[in-house]
Design an enzyme around this catalytic site. Structure first.
Site, short mmCIF file in Angstrom:
data_model
loop_
_atom_site.label_atom_id
_atom_site.label_comp_id
_atom_site.label_asym_id
_atom_site.label_seq_id
_atom_site.Cartn_x
_atom_site.Cartn_y
_atom_site.Cartn_z
N GLY A 29 21.23 -23.64 -7.21
CA GLY A 29 21.02 -22.57 -6.29
C GLY A 29 20.07 -21.70 -6.44
O GLY A 29 18.86 -22.21 -6.57
N HIS A 35 14.05 -26.87 -1.77
CA HIS A 35 15.46 -27.31 -1.96
C HIS A 35 15.90 -27.73 -0.50
O HIS A 35 16.42 -28.77 0.10
CB HIS A 35 16.47 -26.25 -2.22
CG HIS A 35 16.46 -25.88 -3.75
ND1 HIS A 35 16.26 -24.67 -4.23
CD2 HIS A 35 16.73 -26.77 -5.00
CE1 HIS A 35 16.36 -24.91 -5.51
NE2 HIS A 35 16.50 -25.76 -5.93
N GLN A 59 22.31 -27.51 -20.14
CA GLN A 59 20.72 -27.53 -20.08
C GLN A 59 19.95 -26.59 -20.38
O GLN A 59 18.75 -26.75 -20.47
CB GLN A 59 20.37 -28.12 -18.66
CG GLN A 59 20.36 -27.35 -17.38
CD GLN A 59 20.15 -28.04 -16.10
OE1 GLN A 59 21.09 -28.82 -15.65
NE2 GLN A 59 18.86 -28.02 -15.73
N ASP A 150 10.15 -31.21 -10.62
CA ASP A 150 10.58 -31.50 -11.95
C ASP A 150 10.23 -33.24 -12.22
O ASP A 150 11.20 -33.85 -12.29
CB ASP A 150 12.01 -31.27 -12.02
CG ASP A 150 12.32 -29.66 -11.78
OD1 ASP A 150 11.89 -28.83 -12.55
OD2 ASP A 150 12.76 -29.39 -10.67
O1 PAF Z 1 16.79 -29.44 -11.06
C1 PAF Z 1 17.88 -28.50 -10.96
O2 PAF Z 1 17.95 -28.00 -10.27
C2 PAF Z 1 18.79 -29.09 -12.15
O3 PAF Z 1 18.50 -29.63 -13.24
C3 PAF Z 1 20.02 -30.22 -11.75
C4 PAF Z 1 19.29 -31.43 -11.23
C5 PAF Z 1 20.62 -29.66 -10.46
C6 PAF Z 1 20.98 -30.45 -12.69
O4 PAF Z 1 21.48 -29.14 -13.17
#
Ligand code: PAF
Length: 278
Positions: A29, A35, A59, A150
């Site tokens: 989000g 995104h 995470q 990332d």
């Molecule tokens: O990159 C992200 O936003 C998160 O690490 C992901 C891939 C949605 C996993 O929670």
């Protein structure tokens, strides 16, 4: 636009898309233009698109980092709607995603997960893979889109998908940048306006390195020198590494697809970036 909060409703909805090429964009989000470029690409390339919005607790190794992670579901839904009113959003609860309790499954990732971001954030990639595995299991996507900002995460996911014979095709998408070059990230919203503006120097320095005739010591010197002129930006690491193995490269000239990776902390906000050196 369909917004699903409950797993059971989502499973029912997913069953209506049998036989369709389904693309998924997993996110946490606080959607930004980076995104949205992934979602637009998914829309062009798939017959049906699902965007997942879930701030995945497993995470985050630090509770305060999780607590301050930005959330903006209403605005996110509106942004996705602008790309396509037919795009599905799945924004589940932690209880639905982790009915057995908030625990990440330990993964075997050949060390890809213990360097760079993994060295400082123990168990981070176990958490990422745990949630991606759950989302893939539920949605059974044909295509899944991940940003190259990332880059380590992308390589870790690719390795896991290959090792586990996951049929979903992992699609890498280029970094999208703010006007000053700062890589777009949900975390940028946590920066003060002054720091956000100043942060443009990170990409500028990386671009200077790209033109440095692949001389690794010169590259490290440029980066360290540049950071010394921005004392509120703490350089966590700088690394020239090979794209697939993520191992440090010794000779950039003979290296296979070398990249420059950087991680920075500014007022406790972690920023990462990378550029291809060849
Ligand atoms: O990159 C992200 O936003 C998160 O690490 C992901 C891939 C949605 C996993 O929670």
């Amino acid at each position: 636009m369909p917004l699903y909060r409950k797993l059971e409703a989502l499973k029912l909805a997913r069953s209506n898309y049998k036989g369709k090429a389904l693309g998924v964009v997993p996110t946490m989000g606080a959607l930004h233009l980076g995104h949205l470029s992934l979602i637009a690409k998914a829309k062009r390339e798939s017959e049906a698109v699902w965007v997942t919005i879930f701030v995945n607790p497993t995470q985050f190794e630090k509770k305060d980092d999780l607590d301050k992670y930005p959330e903006s579901l209403t605005a996110d839904v509106a942004s996705v709607h602008e790309i396509g009113a037919d795009i599905n959003i799945f924004a589940p609860t932690a209880t639905d995603m982790y009915p057995e309790g908030l625990a990440a499954k330990k993964q075997t990732l050949d060390g890809l997960d213990t360097l760079m971001e993994g060295a400082d954030r123990s168990g981070h990639f176990d958490g990422v893979i745990t949630i991606i595995a759950k989302l893939f299991e539920i949605l059974q996507p044909h295509l899944a889109y991940f940003g190259e900002k990332d880059f380590q995460q992308l390589q870790v996911i690719k390795k896991w998908a290959k090792d586990q014979h996951i049929l979903t095709k992992i699609i890498p998408c280029p970094v999208v940048r703010e006007a000053n070059g700062l890589a777009m990230s949900s975390r940028n919203a946590q920066l003060s306006p002054k720091d956000r503006k100043e942060a443009g120097f990170i990409y500028e320095a990386m671009l200077q390195c790209k033109n440095k005739s692949l001389d690794k010591p010169a590259i490290y010197t440029i980066i360290k020198k540049t950071f010394s002129a921005h004392p509120n930006f703490d350089l966590l690491y700088v690394l020239c590494a090979e794209e697939d193995s993520l191992k440090e490269v010794h000779d950039l000239v003979s290296a296979n697809k070398p990249r420059l990776f950087i991680s920075v902390s500014v007022t406790g906000v972690r920023l990462i970036d990378n550029v291809a050196l060849k």
